[in-house]
Write a protein that holds these residues in place. Structure first.
Motif, PDB file in Angstrom:
ATOM      1  N   MET A  14      17.490  15.307  77.660  1.00 55.52           N
ATOM      2  CA  MET A  14      16.991  16.673  77.526  1.00 55.52           C
ATOM      3  C   MET A  14      15.470  16.630  77.399  1.00 55.52           C
ATOM      4  O   MET A  14      14.937  15.932  76.537  1.00 55.52           O
ATOM      5  N   ALA A  24       5.694  29.329  81.081  1.00 61.33           N
ATOM      6  CA  ALA A  24       6.964  28.631  81.306  1.00 61.33           C
ATOM      7  C   ALA A  24       7.420  28.689  82.765  1.00 61.33           C
ATOM      8  O   ALA A  24       7.921  27.701  83.296  1.00 61.33           O
ATOM      9  N   VAL A  28       8.761  25.563  84.929  1.00 58.75           N
ATOM     10  CA  VAL A  28      10.158  25.509  85.386  1.00 58.75           C
ATOM     11  C   VAL A  28      10.209  25.372  86.911  1.00 58.75           C
ATOM     12  O   VAL A  28      11.009  24.602  87.452  1.00 58.75           O
ATOM     13  N   GLY A  38      17.776  23.816  86.744  1.00 56.85           N
ATOM     14  CA  GLY A  38      17.294  25.040  86.127  1.00 56.85           C
ATOM     15  C   GLY A  38      16.817  24.751  84.727  1.00 56.85           C
ATOM     16  O   GLY A  38      16.687  23.584  84.347  1.00 56.85           O
ATOM     17  N   ALA A  39      16.562  25.798  83.969  1.00 56.94           N
ATOM     18  CA  ALA A  39      16.024  25.586  82.634  1.00 56.94           C
ATOM     19  C   ALA A  39      16.426  26.733  81.733  1.00 56.94           C
ATOM     20  O   ALA A  39      16.794  27.803  82.201  1.00 56.94           O
ATOM     21  N   THR A  40      16.344  26.484  80.452  1.00 55.22           N
ATOM     22  CA  THR A  40      16.571  27.541  79.475  1.00 55.22           C
ATOM     23  C   THR A  40      15.276  27.714  78.693  1.00 55.22           C
ATOM     24  O   THR A  40      14.704  26.730  78.220  1.00 55.22           O
ATOM     25  N   VAL A  41      14.837  28.952  78.579  1.00 49.65           N
ATOM     26  CA  VAL A  41      13.546  29.238  77.940  1.00 49.65           C
ATOM     27  C   VAL A  41      13.766  30.141  76.727  1.00 49.65           C
ATOM     28  O   VAL A  41      14.490  31.131  76.813  1.00 49.65           O
ATOM     29  N   THR A  42      13.158  29.778  75.613  1.00 47.51           N
ATOM     30  CA  THR A  42      13.201  30.635  74.423  1.00 47.51           C
ATOM     31  C   THR A  42      11.768  30.876  73.947  1.00 47.51           C
ATOM     32  O   THR A  42      10.856  30.138  74.324  1.00 47.51           O
ATOM     33  N   GLU A  65       6.391  29.458  74.542  1.00 46.30           N
ATOM     34  CA  GLU A  65       7.682  29.436  75.219  1.00 46.30           C
ATOM     35  C   GLU A  65       8.190  28.003  75.156  1.00 46.30           C
ATOM     36  O   GLU A  65       7.433  27.063  75.394  1.00 46.30           O
ATOM     37  N   MET A  66       9.450  27.871  74.807  1.00 49.29           N
ATOM     38  CA  MET A  66      10.053  26.537  74.694  1.00 49.29           C
ATOM     39  C   MET A  66      11.062  26.362  75.828  1.00 49.29           C
ATOM     40  O   MET A  66      12.005  27.150  75.941  1.00 49.29           O
ATOM     41  N   ARG A  68      13.849  24.098  77.790  1.00 44.60           N
ATOM     42  CA  ARG A  68      14.785  22.971  77.664  1.00 44.60           C
ATOM     43  C   ARG A  68      15.434  22.735  79.024  1.00 44.60           C
ATOM     44  O   ARG A  68      15.954  23.667  79.631  1.00 44.60           O
ATOM     45  N   ILE A  70      18.057  19.915  81.032  1.00 44.26           N
ATOM     46  CA  ILE A  70      18.897  18.709  80.957  1.00 44.26           C
ATOM     47  C   ILE A  70      18.926  18.064  82.335  1.00 44.26           C
ATOM     48  O   ILE A  70      19.210  18.734  83.335  1.00 44.26           O
ATOM     49  N   ASN A 100      14.618  13.538  74.977  1.00 41.56           N
ATOM     50  CA  ASN A 100      15.615  12.918  74.099  1.00 41.56           C
ATOM     51  C   ASN A 100      16.794  12.412  74.911  1.00 41.56           C
ATOM     52  O   ASN A 100      17.207  13.049  75.876  1.00 41.56           O
TER      53      ASN A 100
END
Lengths: 155, 95
Positions: A14, A24, A28, A38-42, A65-66, A68, A70, A100
Motif C-alpha cells: 500500500m 491529489a 493519482v 485506481g486510488a482512494t483519496v481522503t 489530501e491523503m 492510498r 494498493i 507498507n
C-alpha cells in the motif's frame, strides 16, 4: 454461505501519499498512467513543516489530501516514483509518501481471471548441454625452457 | 503484535461495520473515515470517482485471521464492485 470463497492476494503493498489539497488528482493520474488501477483519496489536516517554514509556511496549504493505492510488488517501485515526481515531493512542504507491505488483500476476483491464475504454467525443458569435449592438453612451450637453459648457461 | 485491518467500502457501510464491531472484545480500536475512490465501485458520482468509507480496525495478530474473514464477509467481497479489505502488520501500539 455455502459456495462462497474468499481469495486472498499476497505480494501487495500500500502506497500512502499525503499532499496539499487539490494536488491529489494529478498524483493519482500519474499513478494510473504507469499501471495502478485506481486510488482512494481522503481529506486531512497537516501540521509540522508549515510551522517550521515561518513566514514562507503560509504558502503551504493546511488542508491535505491523503492518497492510498494498493499495488502489486512488481509495479510498486514504478508507481511510487511516478507519484513522487508528479507530486513534486522533492520540494519542501509539498508532502510525504511511504509504502507498507500488506499481509494479504481480499477483493472480488472475476471467475475467468481466477481460472487463468490457477492454470499450471508449462515448465520449460532444460536445454541440453553440449557434451563436454576432452580438454586439450596445452602444448608444451619448449622455447621458454630453452631460454631458461640459455640464461643458466650465461650464469 | 498488532495488526491493522483496513476496508474500503461503499458509502454508508462503514458506520454499520463500526456499529457491529465496536463491542467485539477482539477489536482494540475501530475508526471510519470518508473519501473518494476511482476504481472500486461501478457507480460514479463525481466524474470518475465515487464516495466511499474507509474503516481501520486494530486487532491482536492472533485474532487477525478471524476478524479479516468477518470483515470480508460483511463487505460481501464475492460480489463485483464490492470493495477491498487488506491486512497489514504494525510494529508498536500504545494507549
Amino acid at each position: 454461505m455455502a459456495g462462497r470463497q474468499i481469495t486472498y492476494l499476497t505480494d501487495a503493498l500500500m502506497i500512502t501519499c499525503i499532499v496539499q489539497a487539490s494536488q491529489a488528482d494529478k498524483v493519482v493520474k500519474a499513478a494510473q498512467d504507469v499501471g495502478a488501477q485506481g486510488a482512494t483519496v481522503t481529506y486531512a489536516r497537516g501540521t509540522g513543516i508549515r510551522e517550521r517554514m515561518g513566514l514562507m509556511g503560509v504558502a503551504i496549504d493546511e488542508q491535505k489530501e491523503m492518497i492510498r493505492i494498493i499495488v502489486s510488488q512488481e509495479q510498486a517501485d514504478r508507481v511510487f516514483e511516478a507519484m513522487y515526481l508528479a507530486g513534486d515531493l522533492d520540494k519542501p512542504g509539498m508532502g510525504i509518501m511511504f509504502m507498507n507491505d500488506l499481509d494479504r488483500v481480499a477483493t472480488y476476483i472475476p471467475d475467468e481471471v481466477m481460472a487463468d491464475a490457477l492454470k499450471p504454467t508449462p515448465q520449460k525443458k532444460p536445454a541440453k548441454k553440449p557434451a563436454k569435449k576432452p580438454a586439450k592438453k596445452p602444448a608444451k612451450k619448449p622455447a621458454k625452457k630453452l631460454a631458461a637453459k640459455k640464461a643458466g648457461a650465461k650464469k | 503484535m498488532i495488526t491493522e485491518i483496513g476496508a474500503f467500502l461503499h458509502k454508508g457501510t462503514g458506520n454499520k461495520l463500526v456499529a457491529q464491531l465496536k463491542d467485539d472484545k477482539r477489536v482494540l480500536g475501530i475508526y471510519v473515515e470518508a473519501g473518494r475512490t476511482e476504481d472500486l465501485f461501478a457507480f460514479r458520482e463525481f466524474g470518475s470517482a465515487s464516495e466511499n468509507d474507509i474503516v481501520t480496525i486494530l486487532v491482536e495478530t492472533k485474532n487477525a485471521d478471524r476478524l479479516f474473514k468477518l470483515v470480508s464477509q460483511k463487505a460481501a467481497l464475492t460480489e463485483p464492485q464490492s470493495g477491498l479489505v487488506y491486512q497489514m502488520p504494525l510494529h508498536k501500539r500504545a494507549s
